[in-house]
Every structure is written in C-alpha cells, then in structure tokens.
Design a protein around this motif. Sequence first.
Motif, PDB file in Angstrom:
ATOM      1  N   THR A 201     -51.348  64.573  50.627  1.00 15.42           N
ATOM      2  CA  THR A 201     -52.805  64.677  50.754  1.00 15.42           C
ATOM      3  C   THR A 201     -53.210  64.408  52.194  1.00 15.42           C
ATOM      4  O   THR A 201     -52.561  63.643  52.910  1.00 15.42           O
ATOM      5  N   GLU A 202     -54.292  65.067  52.603  1.00 15.92           N
ATOM      6  CA  GLU A 202     -54.751  64.905  53.983  1.00 15.92           C
ATOM      7  C   GLU A 202     -55.838  63.833  54.079  1.00 15.92           C
ATOM      8  O   GLU A 202     -56.674  63.700  53.200  1.00 15.92           O
ATOM      9  N   HIS A 203     -55.791  63.080  55.155  1.00 16.57           N
ATOM     10  CA  HIS A 203     -56.762  62.002  55.381  1.00 16.57           C
ATOM     11  C   HIS A 203     -57.282  62.090  56.795  1.00 16.57           C
ATOM     12  O   HIS A 203     -56.581  62.526  57.699  1.00 16.57           O
ATOM     13  N   LYS A 204     -58.529  61.614  56.974  1.00 16.53           N
ATOM     14  CA  LYS A 204     -59.105  61.560  58.308  1.00 16.53           C
ATOM     15  C   LYS A 204     -59.284  60.117  58.734  1.00 16.53           C
ATOM     16  O   LYS A 204     -59.630  59.249  57.934  1.00 16.53           O
ATOM     17  N   LEU A 205     -59.038  59.861  59.996  1.00 20.41           N
ATOM     18  CA  LEU A 205     -59.231  58.525  60.549  1.00 20.41           C
ATOM     19  C   LEU A 205     -60.039  58.668  61.833  1.00 20.41           C
ATOM     20  O   LEU A 205     -59.884  59.645  62.562  1.00 20.41           O
ATOM     21  N   SER A 206     -60.898  57.697  62.084  1.00 19.95           N
ATOM     22  CA  SER A 206     -61.624  57.735  63.349  1.00 19.95           C
ATOM     23  C   SER A 206     -61.225  56.540  64.204  1.00 19.95           C
ATOM     24  O   SER A 206     -60.797  55.502  63.689  1.00 19.95           O
ATOM     25  N   ALA A 207     -61.347  56.708  65.494  1.00 26.58           N
ATOM     26  CA  ALA A 207     -60.981  55.634  66.412  1.00 26.58           C
ATOM     27  C   ALA A 207     -61.659  55.864  67.754  1.00 26.58           C
ATOM     28  O   ALA A 207     -62.097  56.974  68.069  1.00 26.58           O
ATOM     29  N   ARG A 208     -61.745  54.794  68.512  1.00 24.67           N
ATOM     30  CA  ARG A 208     -62.331  54.853  69.847  1.00 24.67           C
ATOM     31  C   ARG A 208     -61.384  55.623  70.802  1.00 24.67           C
ATOM     32  O   ARG A 208     -61.818  56.412  71.621  1.00 24.67           O
ATOM     33  N   VAL A 209     -60.099  55.341  70.627  1.00 22.07           N
ATOM     34  CA  VAL A 209     -59.086  55.942  71.509  1.00 22.07           C
ATOM     35  C   VAL A 209     -57.895  56.375  70.660  1.00 22.07           C
ATOM     36  O   VAL A 209     -57.519  55.679  69.717  1.00 22.07           O
ATOM     37  N   VAL A 210     -57.316  57.495  70.993  1.00 16.93           N
ATOM     38  CA  VAL A 210     -56.069  57.934  70.362  1.00 16.93           C
ATOM     39  C   VAL A 210     -54.963  57.997  71.415  1.00 16.93           C
ATOM     40  O   VAL A 210     -55.182  58.501  72.524  1.00 16.93           O
ATOM     41  N   ILE A 211     -53.823  57.431  71.071  1.00 21.12           N
ATOM     42  CA  ILE A 211     -52.638  57.493  71.945  1.00 21.12           C
ATOM     43  C   ILE A 211     -51.563  58.311  71.242  1.00 21.12           C
ATOM     44  O   ILE A 211     -51.177  58.008  70.109  1.00 21.12           O
ATOM     45  N   LEU A 212     -51.066  59.329  71.921  1.00 22.74           N
ATOM     46  CA  LEU A 212     -49.946  60.104  71.397  1.00 22.74           C
ATOM     47  C   LEU A 212     -48.646  59.546  71.961  1.00 22.74           C
ATOM     48  O   LEU A 212     -48.474  59.434  73.170  1.00 22.74           O
ATOM     49  N   ALA A 213     -47.759  59.189  71.065  1.00 25.98           N
ATOM     50  CA  ALA A 213     -46.432  58.701  71.465  1.00 25.98           C
ATOM     51  C   ALA A 213     -45.436  59.175  70.413  1.00 25.98           C
ATOM     52  O   ALA A 213     -44.602  58.427  69.926  1.00 25.98           O
ATOM     53  N   ALA A 214     -45.556  60.445  70.082  1.00 22.90           N
ATOM     54  CA  ALA A 214     -44.788  61.012  68.973  1.00 22.90           C
ATOM     55  C   ALA A 214     -43.488  61.641  69.451  1.00 22.90           C
ATOM     56  O   ALA A 214     -42.752  62.202  68.644  1.00 22.90           O
ATOM     57  N   SER A 215     -43.205  61.555  70.716  1.00 22.20           N
ATOM     58  CA  SER A 215     -42.101  62.181  71.459  1.00 22.20           C
ATOM     59  C   SER A 215     -42.685  63.373  72.207  1.00 22.20           C
ATOM     60  O   SER A 215     -43.670  63.974  71.761  1.00 22.20           O
ATOM     61  N   ALA A 216     -42.063  63.695  73.329  1.00 23.58           N
ATOM     62  CA  ALA A 216     -42.634  64.687  74.251  1.00 23.58           C
ATOM     63  C   ALA A 216     -43.028  65.974  73.530  1.00 23.58           C
ATOM     64  O   ALA A 216     -44.151  66.467  73.683  1.00 23.58           O
ATOM     65  N   CYS A 217     -42.118  66.508  72.737  1.00 22.73           N
ATOM     66  CA  CYS A 217     -42.391  67.818  72.142  1.00 22.73           C
ATOM     67  C   CYS A 217     -43.283  67.718  70.908  1.00 22.73           C
ATOM     68  O   CYS A 217     -44.060  68.629  70.623  1.00 22.73           O
ATOM     69  N   GLU A 218     -43.191  66.605  70.182  1.00 22.23           N
ATOM     70  CA  GLU A 218     -44.061  66.433  69.016  1.00 22.23           C
ATOM     71  C   GLU A 218     -45.510  66.196  69.473  1.00 22.23           C
ATOM     72  O   GLU A 218     -46.449  66.719  68.860  1.00 22.23           O
ATOM     73  N   SER A 219     -45.701  65.443  70.539  1.00 20.98           N
ATOM     74  CA  SER A 219     -47.059  65.220  71.044  1.00 20.98           C
ATOM     75  C   SER A 219     -47.652  66.508  71.600  1.00 20.98           C
ATOM     76  O   SER A 219     -48.825  66.822  71.371  1.00 20.98           O
ATOM     77  N   ALA A 220     -46.850  67.267  72.336  1.00 22.94           N
ATOM     78  CA  ALA A 220     -47.349  68.544  72.879  1.00 22.94           C
ATOM     79  C   ALA A 220     -47.685  69.511  71.743  1.00 22.94           C
ATOM     80  O   ALA A 220     -48.685  70.225  71.793  1.00 22.94           O
ATOM     81  N   ARG A 221     -46.835  69.510  70.719  1.00 24.02           N
ATOM     82  CA  ARG A 221     -47.100  70.354  69.549  1.00 24.02           C
ATOM     83  C   ARG A 221     -48.443  70.003  68.924  1.00 24.02           C
ATOM     84  O   ARG A 221     -49.239  70.875  68.564  1.00 24.02           O
ATOM     85  N   LEU A 222     -48.688  68.708  68.822  1.00 23.87           N
ATOM     86  CA  LEU A 222     -49.935  68.234  68.226  1.00 23.87           C
ATOM     87  C   LEU A 222     -51.146  68.676  69.060  1.00 23.87           C
ATOM     88  O   LEU A 222     -52.162  69.129  68.515  1.00 23.87           O
ATOM     89  N   LEU A 223     -51.030  68.565  70.367  1.00 22.62           N
ATOM     90  CA  LEU A 223     -52.133  69.002  71.241  1.00 22.62           C
ATOM     91  C   LEU A 223     -52.374  70.505  71.094  1.00 22.62           C
ATOM     92  O   LEU A 223     -53.516  70.951  70.966  1.00 22.62           O
ATOM     93  N   LEU A 224     -51.290  71.271  71.097  1.00 19.42           N
ATOM     94  CA  LEU A 224     -51.440  72.726  71.008  1.00 19.42           C
ATOM     95  C   LEU A 224     -51.970  73.145  69.647  1.00 19.42           C
ATOM     96  O   LEU A 224     -52.614  74.195  69.523  1.00 19.42           O
ATOM     97  N   ASN A 225     -51.725  72.326  68.626  1.00 15.06           N
ATOM     98  CA  ASN A 225     -52.234  72.618  67.286  1.00 15.06           C
ATOM     99  C   ASN A 225     -53.642  72.077  67.063  1.00 15.06           C
ATOM    100  O   ASN A 225     -54.193  72.220  65.979  1.00 15.06           O
ATOM    101  N   SER A 226     -54.217  71.438  68.078  1.00 11.41           N
ATOM    102  CA  SER A 226     -55.556  70.839  67.927  1.00 11.41           C
ATOM    103  C   SER A 226     -56.580  71.655  68.707  1.00 11.41           C
ATOM    104  O   SER A 226     -57.268  71.150  69.596  1.00 11.41           O
TER     105      SER A 226
END
Lengths: 559, 253
Positions: free
Chosen positions: A275-300
Amino acid sequence: MALLKHDVIIVGSGAGGAMAAYELTKAGIQVLLLEAGRDYDPLTETPMFHRNADAPLLGSGNVDKDFGFYDATVDGGWTVPDEPYTSAEGSDFMWWRSRMLGGRTNHWGRYSLRFSEHDFKGKSRDGLGADWPFEYKDIAPWYDKTEALVGVCGTNTGLDDMPDSAPGVLQPPPKPRIPELLVAAAAKKLGIPLAPMHRAVLTQPLDNRAKCFYASPCGRGCSIGAAFQTTTSLLPMAKATGKLEVITNAMVRAIDTNAEGKVTGLSYIDKTTATEHKLSARVVILAASACESARLLLNSKSPKHPQGLANSSKQVGRNLMDSTGAGIGAQIPLLRNRPRYNEDGHTANHLFVPWWGHEAQARGELNFPRGYHFEIGSGFSAPGSWVSGNFQGYGKALKDEAKANYGASVSFALRGEMLPNDDCYMEIDDQVSDKWGIPVAKFHWRWSQHEINQVAHGLQTAKDILTTMGAEVGELPEPEKAILKGGQIIHEVGTTRMGESPQDSVTNQWGQTWDCANLFVMDAGVFASNPHKNCTLTIMTLAMRNANWLAGQIQQGVL
Amino acid sequence: MSDNQPNSKAYHYLPTMSRRDSLKWLSVLAASAVLPGVVACTPNSTSITSSVVGHWPDLKLTPISSVGYGKDPNLIIPPRSAWPRTLNAEQLTLVAMLSDILVPRDGDIPSASEVNVPDVIDEWVSAPYERQQNDRPNILNTLAWIDDEAALRFGQKFVALKTEQQFAIMDDIAYQTEQTPSEFSRIAGAFSVFRQLVLAAFFCSPQGTKEIGYLGNVPIAGDYPGPSDEALAHLDEILNKLGLSDYVYTEQS
C-alpha cells in the motif's frame, strides 16, 4: 518549527543516511528514516565462526548469495527479487544493492582511506572531470571526527597519497603477515612503498563496541560491533536520543513537491502490505545510494520539475563512475610449505599498496591521469569450495601437493580512479517497472582509454612485483579484457554530483540541491570525482559535515 | 597403495541422511535401472568431434528444476537439505570409492569418504545454481565413463574391480598433460573437476581443515600476535634467497 512530527525524513539507512540520522538527532532534530529492506539485527543474525562446511555448497557464492552463503547481504546482491534494472545495448553494468537495515555497510570491506587535496582538485591539475566545491582543509576536521566515531585502524604514513589524521584519531593497526611482508620487500626493491591499510575495524574498544578478536570474516557482519556497520553503531546511537523513528520495508516511490516546486514530503510503498503512503516533512534527505537516489529524482517529475526533481542542470544520472578493477595473481614457489600460524588477522589487508605515482604523473611519465592502489590477496584462509593448485594424480601425493600450495598464492587487486565520461550514465527505462510499479534504472557504460591505460600499467606493475617474489607470471591479459565491468567494484558514485554552479552540478557543497533548498543528497551520488580509495569513509564524512550544516539551518529557521 | 581400498561388491557408501530422505532415496534406487550401461556407449556412437577419440557417455541429463535457498536464508542455522539429492546408491558408492582413491586414509587422518565427501558431491551435483550445473555433466559423465571403461576393459563395474585394475584406469585418466593420450584427454579434464571438488570438500571437513593446517577462526583476546617466530625465520630465508634482505618492510615515520 514543531508543526510537523518529523523535521527531516531520510531515505536509506546505510553509510550516508545513518550518519545523517546520527548527526541530526544528536542536534535534537526529529528524524524519520525509511529503509526499503527489512529490519536486521547483527547481534542475532551474524554467522560468527560458522564454518564453510556447515553451509550449503561449502559456502560458495551463487545468484542467491553472490559473495557466498555467509555474506551479510539480505535480499540483494547483483539482483534484487522483483526489482530489476536494465542496461543499454553494448553496456554491461552491474549494480549491487541490499535490502536491509544498514544497507551495504553490513558487508562492506571497511577500507577507509581519506581523499586528499590532490584527489579533490584533479581538474585543476589535469583539466579532466570536475573539482569538488571545497578544499581538503575544509573537510579534514570532519574526517577526524568521522574516523574517531567510526573507529579506524591504521597509521599516519606521511605518504602523499595518504593524508594524516589528527594525532590520537587512528587506532593501532594489526601486525603485517608473511605474504604481505614479502610483497612489501619486493615492491620496495621496485621503489613502491606499502603501508598499513586503514580499516573501519576496532583494535581497541569504543563506546559499547568490542575490539576485534581477529576471527570470522567481516563480510558476514560483526555481531560484536568491531567491524563498523551502522546497525551496531550509528543507528542504535541515534535511536538512543529518542529522536529517531525507523520504518523498514518502505520503498520510496517519489518525492512530492507543491505548486511552487518546493519539497513537501514523499510517497512510499509499504512492501509488507503493498500500500502507498504519504509523509510530509520540512526537509528530505536522499541517501538511498547514488543510483537509487538519482532514480528517485528522475521519477519525481512535476510541472515545476519536468526533467525530474533537482535536474535543471540535466546532470542527474550523469557522471556515473565506479572504481576500475582488475586482478592478477600467481603461486610463489618459495611460499610453498611455509610454516603454519593463524593468519586471519582482521580478515582483510593489513598492508596494501597506496598510489605511488603522483610525481611520475606530474612529470608526464604515465599515459593515464589518475591513480590506483593494490589490495593484496593472500594468506592461510579458511578452506572453502576451491583448492589452489593445478592438480594431477591421486592419493597421498595429491593431498601433499594441495597442502604445499596452501597459502602460497599472492594476488593483486587493482582499484583505480576513473574519470567521468559521456558514455557512462543512468536514466529511467520507460519500458520497465519494478514490482511496485516504479520505473527502473537503465545503465549506459563504456570505459575510456584513461582507464584501459591505467589497468595496463597496474597489470605490468603487479607482474613485476610477483616476478621479484620469484613467481612465473606468464603473458599478461589485454587490459580491455582484464578490466572488470562497470559497477562490479561497487563504488558507484557521481549521479547527483556537487559543484560550484547550478549549471553543471546537482547540489552545492552541503549536498543541498540547487533547485530545492529543502532537498538534500547525502550518499555517494554527490561525489564530483571518484578517487581510487573506496567511497564509504567519504560518504560518512560528508554526511556528518552536511547534516551538521543542515541542523544549523533548521535551528536558525532558514529551513 | 592403501590396504583399506574398498573394492568388494558388498561395499556401499552410507550417506548421512534422515529417515525421510532414506525412503525417498530407496525409491530412487528402485528406479536406477536406467543407470547408463555398456550398451549405450560403444566407441563409435559417442565420438563428439573428429578430434575426440574414445568413448564418451554423453548422458542426457534432466536439468535440475528445484529452486535454491533464496536471498534471505537463515545464516545461523543453515538449511541442511535445500534441494533434493539426485545421486543413486550405485553412483554414491562409486563416488565414495573414487574419493578414497583421491584422498585415502593416511595414518590417523581419515579418507575423503570417512568425512562424508560423497554427501557434499551429491549436494553439489544436485544444486540448481550455475556453477554446480556446469560441474554436473562433468561429474556424472565421469562416473559413467569410469564404469563404462571398467566394463570395456575388465568386464565389470569399477567398484567390483581389483585394486590394481582400478589403479590402471586411474593412471590413465588422473593426469592431464600434453602427453595424455587423446582418448583420455576428455575424461582427464572431467575427472579434474571431480578431483578439485573432492579436495575442497575434504579440506572443509574438520579433519581436513586440521590436515591442511588452517589455525584461524579462533577468538584472540589481546592484539593480533602476527607471524610466529618460525614463520618469520622462514620469511628471512626467502628474502635472502630472492636477494631482498636489504628491502625488509619497516613502518613509515
């Protein structure tokens, strides 16, 4: 400031994410950490002392457990079930992932060498690649703090490739062993120094972590906490502040932004319920590994960020680098039948060959621009699924031959710096999605002549050392064939590189994306170059420094 | 050669197995009449290429279809039987006998079969992974070839041969050199795969590990002691022989 339950959400619990969580919670900031893999407890799950014979297939590796049965990696390796990646035609890239709390820090080699001013300013020197947006002296104190917190053994050597740590920071290294001492003498004759490897392994107790007892390979993880992994150190320490919450099995699908393009939080899939969930935050830090973080950015993607988030420079996914890798070994006849003793040590290199060619490169004597080091393979290792030797016959003579060969081989593993090039990058494969419906990464890869020349030099040097040790090496392989595949050294970096300008980089020196002030990257994606020295120590050091800066920004109300 | 060489028809290797496995195994045994025999391997029918002479069983093996232990197995209590074993009784006994020719009992040190090496071979050739699947045809064809050869030369299965007959065959296939006659080159290559695995399984056993001289995997309370005096003295000899005595490692600054 306390309107949100969590000030900061961190994606990923490995080297960068856990260090950021530690630093932020220590500063009193509420952190939620998401990990795509399952919970993991090294205390109860590490196979300390287990023998290869107790594992299926003598502990050997396969597609389920690439680095052997006892390797700590959970639900990962070169493949992750239901989460594929693709490669462009003619590209052969390998991507190691793990799906567990602590990520790849549970199994990493623990080699922890500092980058130097020389490393940070390569472009200024030879015009290639990119400089980092700070100088060595800016980060040196953070290396000291990180080494002291992590626990690194080694010495200050004074060698130009190995910047000194502050006095008292490093723990004493273990004594070198016979094959290493032989390599050291042979290399010294050729003008090549060896040095104690710096390793994130305790030789003295630290906090509530025990010192190494010199048994049980570190790649299995370390239940006593001697070999550093975030699951026995940073994560429990951050949790102890009462400011850290962790959600495992949380696969982030996208970073959410508002109409102004500012990051508001993220959407993740709870893998246990799909199931999908939404979370809110003041700041988000990506530290998912170089390619996983880039993938996430490109998918956003969003109307404000049509090329993917934080990608106005079009550098997200570009500049993908790994370390070069190649290996060569031989039997050393004079090491046959050598006296037995316990050669486990801390189960990896006590001595290694740091890069010795700065001056030769400066004089223009080498046909490649960046350095490499050698890790040494040797020793009376625990018997496994392969017995060294080219065997003939049967009976007692056969057994005696195997015993004579035991511990008599020495190999050199080259690990070198590659330069970024236009042929090496990742993007989103719009034809393929993973089990969670998230489009997957697609890799493009081609080594340049710089790396080929470097590997050729390394093979010849290793052959020279082996020959000096009395070995017959034979003809060397072609460097194009000897160089390992992209990604195979598992030092993939650079996909969200930091820099001086939003035109050609994704983040500033603090890992803060140029396009979104409240979005940070704290994994190896931010590396502007990929020095030959293994990335994890610098991932942690940058994460500590940048999370500390971020804490200040939050406390001052800037973010 | 060893007096303990088991070469009677009565010898059967007894694998370590649960009762449930045993029952399954018995049913396999009942079906093992399909074991490749002499009939299937006349020299002419089995030549693979013009450069290969001699017979070759060329077994038509059913691919292993079982699944592996997955990406998150219990590392503390490793799975003991992650996939069904596939060797039949006759094959296991031949494996045991060959293992003991390769690594015979040596005074107090047990032979390969005494430390259950055949069980490891069975687990190995029955495993669904790539490395094992590549070894499987080599090992199973080796077993079949050896029985075929025994039958062609001496009219009996290998396990029933006299010791000197067994060694006559071994002497032909256990050496893979430029002098190896062409009719034995292929079996010598396949046999070397089997030999490598027998050695690995033997040295992984507690007794084999002791025999090869591995002294690690024990916790050390203080600092790592480094090489023994004997080992250091031996290194000095090596450095001297190589002319490296002037280049002894010393720690930097």
